[in-house]
Motif scaffolding. Structure first.
Motif, PDB file in Angstrom:
ATOM      1  N   ASN A  47      46.519  33.652  40.582  1.00  0.00           N
ATOM      2  CA  ASN A  47      46.015  35.018  40.754  1.00  0.00           C
ATOM      3  C   ASN A  47      45.971  35.760  39.426  1.00  0.00           C
ATOM      4  OD1 ASN A  47      46.572  36.356  44.034  1.00  0.00           O
ATOM      5  ND2 ASN A  47      46.190  34.242  43.490  1.00  0.00           N
ATOM      6  N   ALA A  48      47.017  35.641  38.632  1.00  0.00           N
ATOM      7  CA  ALA A  48      47.060  36.343  37.341  1.00  0.00           C
ATOM      8  C   ALA A  48      45.926  35.881  36.435  1.00  0.00           C
ATOM      9  CB  ALA A  48      48.414  36.118  36.667  1.00  0.00           C
ATOM     10  N   ASN A  49      45.700  34.574  36.375  1.00  0.00           N
ATOM     11  CA  ASN A  49      44.617  34.073  35.530  1.00  0.00           C
ATOM     12  C   ASN A  49      43.254  34.469  36.068  1.00  0.00           C
ATOM     13  OD1 ASN A  49      45.454  32.366  33.126  1.00  0.00           O
ATOM     14  ND2 ASN A  49      46.887  31.722  34.713  1.00  0.00           N
ATOM     15  N   GLY A  50      43.094  34.457  37.380  1.00  0.00           N
ATOM     16  CA  GLY A  50      41.834  34.905  37.967  1.00  0.00           C
ATOM     17  C   GLY A  50      41.552  36.363  37.645  1.00  0.00           C
ATOM     18  N   LEU A  51      42.581  37.203  37.773  1.00  0.00           N
ATOM     19  CA  LEU A  51      42.400  38.619  37.463  1.00  0.00           C
ATOM     20  C   LEU A  51      42.178  38.857  35.975  1.00  0.00           C
ATOM     21  CD1 LEU A  51      45.092  40.133  39.847  1.00  0.00           C
ATOM     22  CD2 LEU A  51      42.597  40.286  40.087  1.00  0.00           C
ATOM     23  N   LEU A  52      42.839  38.082  35.150  1.00  0.00           N
ATOM     24  CA  LEU A  52      42.709  38.240  33.700  1.00  0.00           C
ATOM     25  C   LEU A  52      41.339  37.793  33.200  1.00  0.00           C
ATOM     26  CD1 LEU A  52      44.078  38.921  30.974  1.00  0.00           C
ATOM     27  CD2 LEU A  52      44.900  36.556  30.925  1.00  0.00           C
ATOM     28  N   TRP A  53      40.870  36.638  33.638  1.00  0.00           N
ATOM     29  CA  TRP A  53      39.675  36.035  33.059  1.00  0.00           C
ATOM     30  C   TRP A  53      38.412  36.202  33.888  1.00  0.00           C
ATOM     31  CZ3 TRP A  53      40.652  35.300  28.250  1.00  0.00           C
ATOM     32  CH2 TRP A  53      41.922  34.898  27.847  1.00  0.00           C
ATOM     33  N   ALA A  54      38.547  36.440  35.188  1.00  0.00           N
ATOM     34  CA  ALA A  54      37.349  36.440  36.030  1.00  0.00           C
ATOM     35  C   ALA A  54      37.369  37.559  37.068  1.00  0.00           C
ATOM     36  CB  ALA A  54      37.223  35.086  36.719  1.00  0.00           C
ATOM     37  N   ARG A  55      37.988  38.647  36.737  1.00  0.00           N
ATOM     38  CA  ARG A  55      38.115  39.764  37.687  1.00  0.00           C
ATOM     39  C   ARG A  55      36.759  40.182  38.248  1.00  0.00           C
ATOM     40  NH1 ARG A  55      42.070  43.678  38.509  1.00  0.00           N
ATOM     41  NH2 ARG A  55      41.276  45.589  39.449  1.00  0.00           N
ATOM     42  N   ASN A  56      35.726  40.196  37.404  1.00  0.00           N
ATOM     43  CA  ASN A  56      34.399  40.623  37.844  1.00  0.00           C
ATOM     44  C   ASN A  56      33.755  39.641  38.825  1.00  0.00           C
ATOM     45  OD1 ASN A  56      34.163  38.747  35.752  1.00  0.00           O
ATOM     46  ND2 ASN A  56      32.126  39.461  35.222  1.00  0.00           N
ATOM     47  N   MET A  57      34.277  38.419  38.920  1.00  0.00           N
ATOM     48  CA  MET A  57      33.728  37.422  39.843  1.00  0.00           C
ATOM     49  C   MET A  57      34.457  37.404  41.187  1.00  0.00           C
ATOM     50  SD  MET A  57      33.241  34.188  37.381  1.00  0.00           S
ATOM     51  CE  MET A  57      32.590  34.378  35.751  1.00  0.00           C
ATOM     52  N   ILE A  58      35.589  38.064  41.236  1.00  0.00           N
ATOM     53  CA  ILE A  58      36.377  38.087  42.467  1.00  0.00           C
ATOM     54  C   ILE A  58      35.876  39.259  43.309  1.00  0.00           C
ATOM     55  CG2 ILE A  58      38.696  38.364  43.424  1.00  0.00           C
ATOM     56  CD1 ILE A  58      39.734  37.093  40.774  1.00  0.00           C
ATOM     57  N   HIS A  59      35.428  38.956  44.513  1.00  0.00           N
ATOM     58  CA  HIS A  59      34.794  39.952  45.386  1.00  0.00           C
ATOM     59  C   HIS A  59      35.667  41.186  45.606  1.00  0.00           C
ATOM     60  CE1 HIS A  59      32.657  41.755  48.691  1.00  0.00           C
ATOM     61  NE2 HIS A  59      33.719  41.626  49.470  1.00  0.00           N
ATOM     62  N   ASP A  60      36.939  40.969  45.910  1.00  0.00           N
ATOM     63  CA  ASP A  60      37.840  42.081  46.218  1.00  0.00           C
ATOM     64  C   ASP A  60      39.215  41.779  45.599  1.00  0.00           C
ATOM     65  OD1 ASP A  60      39.253  44.194  47.298  1.00  0.00           O
ATOM     66  OD2 ASP A  60      39.173  43.453  49.361  1.00  0.00           O
ATOM     67  N   PRO A  61      39.380  42.082  44.305  1.00  0.00           N
ATOM     68  CA  PRO A  61      40.643  41.739  43.634  1.00  0.00           C
ATOM     69  C   PRO A  61      41.875  42.339  44.309  1.00  0.00           C
ATOM     70  CG  PRO A  61      38.997  42.437  42.027  1.00  0.00           C
ATOM     71  CD  PRO A  61      38.433  42.707  43.389  1.00  0.00           C
ATOM     72  N   ALA A  62      41.817  43.596  44.714  1.00  0.00           N
ATOM     73  CA  ALA A  62      42.977  44.219  45.365  1.00  0.00           C
ATOM     74  C   ALA A  62      43.273  43.527  46.695  1.00  0.00           C
ATOM     75  CB  ALA A  62      42.736  45.707  45.574  1.00  0.00           C
ATOM     76  N   GLY A  63      42.244  43.233  47.446  1.00  0.00           N
ATOM     77  CA  GLY A  63      42.419  42.520  48.713  1.00  0.00           C
ATOM     78  C   GLY A  63      43.021  41.145  48.508  1.00  0.00           C
ATOM     79  N   MET A  64      42.589  40.456  47.455  1.00  0.00           N
ATOM     80  CA  MET A  64      43.145  39.140  47.148  1.00  0.00           C
ATOM     81  C   MET A  64      44.649  39.239  46.917  1.00  0.00           C
ATOM     82  SD  MET A  64      42.415  36.668  43.843  1.00  0.00           S
ATOM     83  CE  MET A  64      43.304  37.757  42.740  1.00  0.00           C
ATOM     84  N   VAL A  65      45.060  40.233  46.159  1.00  0.00           N
ATOM     85  CA  VAL A  65      46.481  40.399  45.850  1.00  0.00           C
ATOM     86  C   VAL A  65      47.270  40.723  47.123  1.00  0.00           C
ATOM     87  CG1 VAL A  65      48.152  41.824  44.599  1.00  0.00           C
ATOM     88  CG2 VAL A  65      46.089  41.010  43.437  1.00  0.00           C
TER      89      VAL A  65
END
Length: 118
Positions: A79-97
């Motif tokens: 999750n940390a790496n996804g948010l750091l490097w690809a946050r714009n590609m994750i549909h709903d970052p807050a929801g993912m967390v």
């Protein structure tokens, strides 16, 4: 039942999404990590096997506390790496967390419930 639910998530994420490559967005996310671009497919294959193995471990019930720690380390790292490097590609970052925090709570309930003793 909790172990079956937690294991099912790991098996789905590992086998379906990564080993069988049924979630192409995951390759895009991994490709966004510097120096991982060309290695995204093999990395996801290995990660998928690791996640599937975690699912089997959860079902097996051996060393449930260590299993919960392992799940936590892996999921927080991903999750940390996804948010750091690809946050714009994750549909709903807050929801993912939020969803993954709830999932880890279930993993820890399984870890606290005990399992097979050596």
């Amino acid at each position: 039942m909790l172990r079956v639910g937690v294991a099912a998530v790991w098996l789905y994420e590992g086998l379906w999404c990564k080993v069988l490559a049924k979630a192409p967005s995951q390759k895009e996310v991994v490709s966004a990590v510097p120096r991982f671009g060309g290695w995204a497919a093999p990395f996801l294959m290995v990660l998928g096997v690791v996640e599937a193995a975690l699912g089997v471990w959860v079902l097996w019930g051996f060393a449930p506390g260590l299993c919960a720690v392992t799940q936590t380390v892996l999921l927080v790292t991903l999750n940390a790496n996804g948010l750091l490097w690809a946050r714009n590609m994750i549909h709903d970052p807050a929801g993912m967390v939020v969803k993954n925090a709830a999932f880890l709570m279930l993993a820890w309930v399984c870890g606290a419930a005990g399992g097979v003793r050596p």
